[in-house]
Design a protein around this motif. Sequence first.
Motif, PDB file in Angstrom:
ATOM      1  N   THR B 229       0.832  -1.204   0.000  1.00  0.00           N
ATOM      2  CA  THR B 229       0.000   0.000   0.000  1.00  0.00           C
ATOM      3  C   THR B 229       0.867   1.254   0.000  1.00  0.00           C
ATOM      4  O   THR B 229       0.542   2.237  -0.678  1.00  0.00           O
ATOM      5  N   VAL B 230       1.983   1.221   0.726  1.00  0.00           N
ATOM      6  CA  VAL B 230       2.915   2.369   0.731  1.00  0.00           C
ATOM      7  C   VAL B 230       3.486   2.581  -0.674  1.00  0.00           C
ATOM      8  O   VAL B 230       3.512   3.705  -1.197  1.00  0.00           O
ATOM      9  N   LEU B 231       3.913   1.487  -1.309  1.00  0.00           N
ATOM     10  CA  LEU B 231       4.459   1.583  -2.672  1.00  0.00           C
ATOM     11  C   LEU B 231       3.394   2.077  -3.656  1.00  0.00           C
ATOM     12  O   LEU B 231       3.659   2.917  -4.522  1.00  0.00           O
ATOM     13  N   PHE B 260      -6.474   4.878   2.253  1.00  0.00           N
ATOM     14  CA  PHE B 260      -5.992   3.514   1.987  1.00  0.00           C
ATOM     15  C   PHE B 260      -4.821   3.176   2.915  1.00  0.00           C
ATOM     16  O   PHE B 260      -4.744   2.062   3.447  1.00  0.00           O
ATOM     17  N   LEU B 261      -3.923   4.156   3.094  1.00  0.00           N
ATOM     18  CA  LEU B 261      -2.785   3.944   3.996  1.00  0.00           C
ATOM     19  C   LEU B 261      -3.262   3.739   5.429  1.00  0.00           C
ATOM     20  O   LEU B 261      -2.746   2.887   6.161  1.00  0.00           O
ATOM     21  N   LYS B 262      -4.270   4.525   5.810  1.00  0.00           N
ATOM     22  CA  LYS B 262      -4.810   4.387   7.174  1.00  0.00           C
ATOM     23  C   LYS B 262      -5.422   2.978   7.350  1.00  0.00           C
ATOM     24  O   LYS B 262      -5.211   2.322   8.369  1.00  0.00           O
ATOM     25  N   GLY B 263      -6.143   2.531   6.318  1.00  0.00           N
ATOM     26  CA  GLY B 263      -6.738   1.188   6.361  1.00  0.00           C
ATOM     27  C   GLY B 263      -5.680   0.115   6.484  1.00  0.00           C
ATOM     28  O   GLY B 263      -5.808  -0.835   7.269  1.00  0.00           O
ATOM     29  N   ALA B 264      -4.606   0.246   5.693  1.00  0.00           N
ATOM     30  CA  ALA B 264      -3.521  -0.748   5.726  1.00  0.00           C
ATOM     31  C   ALA B 264      -2.808  -0.723   7.074  1.00  0.00           C
ATOM     32  O   ALA B 264      -2.419  -1.769   7.610  1.00  0.00           O
ATOM     33  N   TRP B 265      -2.655   0.485   7.619  1.00  0.00           N
ATOM     34  CA  TRP B 265      -2.016   0.630   8.938  1.00  0.00           C
ATOM     35  C   TRP B 265      -2.854  -0.062  10.018  1.00  0.00           C
ATOM     36  O   TRP B 265      -2.331  -0.748  10.893  1.00  0.00           O
ATOM     37  N   ASN B 266      -4.179   0.137   9.928  1.00  0.00           N
ATOM     38  CA  ASN B 266      -5.091  -0.509  10.891  1.00  0.00           C
ATOM     39  C   ASN B 266      -5.011  -2.034  10.778  1.00  0.00           C
ATOM     40  O   ASN B 266      -5.017  -2.741  11.789  1.00  0.00           O
ATOM     41  N   ILE B 267      -4.950  -2.535   9.547  1.00  0.00           N
ATOM     42  CA  ILE B 267      -4.848  -3.992   9.339  1.00  0.00           C
ATOM     43  C   ILE B 267      -3.536  -4.515   9.929  1.00  0.00           C
ATOM     44  O   ILE B 267      -3.502  -5.555  10.593  1.00  0.00           O
ATOM     45  N   TYR B 268      -2.467  -3.750   9.713  1.00  0.00           N
ATOM     46  CA  TYR B 268      -1.148  -4.141  10.220  1.00  0.00           C
ATOM     47  C   TYR B 268      -1.144  -4.240  11.745  1.00  0.00           C
ATOM     48  O   TYR B 268      -0.525  -5.132  12.326  1.00  0.00           O
ATOM     49  N   HIS B 269      -1.865  -3.320  12.388  1.00  0.00           N
ATOM     50  CA  HIS B 269      -1.843  -3.264  13.845  1.00  0.00           C
ATOM     51  C   HIS B 269      -2.798  -4.233  14.533  1.00  0.00           C
ATOM     52  O   HIS B 269      -2.794  -4.330  15.758  1.00  0.00           O
ATOM     53  N   ARG B 285     -13.711  -3.540   5.383  1.00  0.00           N
ATOM     54  CA  ARG B 285     -13.781  -2.112   4.994  1.00  0.00           C
ATOM     55  C   ARG B 285     -12.658  -1.775   4.010  1.00  0.00           C
ATOM     56  O   ARG B 285     -12.871  -1.067   3.037  1.00  0.00           O
ATOM     57  N   PHE B 286     -11.481  -2.296   4.283  1.00  0.00           N
ATOM     58  CA  PHE B 286     -10.327  -2.050   3.413  1.00  0.00           C
ATOM     59  C   PHE B 286     -10.578  -2.620   2.012  1.00  0.00           C
ATOM     60  O   PHE B 286     -10.270  -1.990   1.000  1.00  0.00           O
ATOM     61  N   PHE B 287     -11.172  -3.807   1.978  1.00  0.00           N
ATOM     62  CA  PHE B 287     -11.479  -4.448   0.695  1.00  0.00           C
ATOM     63  C   PHE B 287     -12.474  -3.607  -0.110  1.00  0.00           C
ATOM     64  O   PHE B 287     -12.291  -3.380  -1.311  1.00  0.00           O
ATOM     65  N   LYS B 288     -13.529  -3.124   0.582  1.00  0.00           N
ATOM     66  CA  LYS B 288     -14.526  -2.290  -0.111  1.00  0.00           C
ATOM     67  C   LYS B 288     -13.893  -0.985  -0.588  1.00  0.00           C
ATOM     68  O   LYS B 288     -14.174  -0.513  -1.690  1.00  0.00           O
ATOM     69  N   LEU B 289     -13.045  -0.418   0.267  1.00  0.00           N
ATOM     70  CA  LEU B 289     -12.372   0.832  -0.104  1.00  0.00           C
ATOM     71  C   LEU B 289     -11.478   0.611  -1.330  1.00  0.00           C
ATOM     72  O   LEU B 289     -11.370   1.489  -2.189  1.00  0.00           O
ATOM     73  N   SER B 290     -10.877  -0.579  -1.413  1.00  0.00           N
ATOM     74  CA  SER B 290      -9.979  -0.847  -2.539  1.00  0.00           C
ATOM     75  C   SER B 290     -10.734  -0.810  -3.868  1.00  0.00           C
ATOM     76  O   SER B 290     -10.178  -0.401  -4.886  1.00  0.00           O
TER      77      SER B 290
END
Lengths: 58, 316
Positions: B229-231, B260-269, B285-290
Amino acid sequence: MSITKTHELHKRRFSRNVGVGLLLAAFIAIVFGMTVVKITSGDVGAALQGKSRVENGD
Amino acid sequence: MTDLSTNSSFSDTRPQDAGFADYFALLKPRVMTLVVFTALVGLLAAPVPVHPFIGFCAILFIAVGGGASGALNMWWDADIDQVMKRTSKRPIPSGRVDSGEALAIGLVLSAFSCVFLALATNLLAGGLLAFTIFFYVVVYTMWLKRSTPQNIVIGGAAGAFPPMIGWAAATGQIGIESVLMFCLTFMWTPPHFWALALFMRSDYDDAGVPMLTVTHGRRSTRVHILVYTVLLAALAVGTGFTAIGGPVYLAVAVVLNALFLKGAWNIYHRDETASELDNFATERRFFKLSLLYLFAHFGAILLEAGLARFGMGGWT
């Protein structure tokens, strides 16, 4: 003896036949349309009069 | 006089007698919407105008080619589709369509779409479509999908080709702009599918598909989602400063990539216990946002191209 009862099987086959029929009609329309555009550069009126792109000087 | 309806052997519904909708389902219509939309953006963002009817035909043939590869994918994957809950109702595993029929439909439509795209536009576009079908069916479906956890990463290229094909249909070339659109979809695919794998976990386990969640564990998958997601964010925002970008695109990219970064960060944590407690709400939520993410980015590219026709798009 006439057929009065339509089985589910017939409905499915009917939908399939209608679908194939529509696809064939669409295919003919697309080939015709592409031919007109390619020959006349989109001048449908000229195409219907039998004039080609070459004759139009394009 | 006899009729089939009077024959007792037809009194039960035969699952193998498919209706038209079953054959249409073979073409993966939901995936097709993504293919159609991104190809359309590639075609319309190109600096060369295309006759509307030829443009319509080009998109139609690209869609048919995408559908054909979907049918071939279902033919090859019928065994694992039967095992996975998400795919068990597809036409082949449910017995409505014979796998041989799917193979025939896939091959015929593949040939048809490539030949007609080449005739309608140019050889490069037709060739790219043929390569995309080959890549999706042979490289991804037959080879990578069951052999490596990198299946999604490399296989994602197949889904990234449509905007490039649309661009090639208009220009007859592969420009840097079309490569950027390719990269955008290519980098978006892994976090999109890994998020799906996190909350559809038993499916891939049951089918023995070596998804990252199965081979490297769920913790590693969460890390991978964040890294990709960062890349992706760097690429997506950077695209805003190129020829296909502009102020509108940049605004959309900044907002969506922040989310998207916030979503990925939340998933990571998150840990598994927390995820299971709310039924993977964050991952869902991240999937729908994607989904919104990709459509909005390409929508913004399309808008910039539209504005450019009135002298307002891009950075000029």
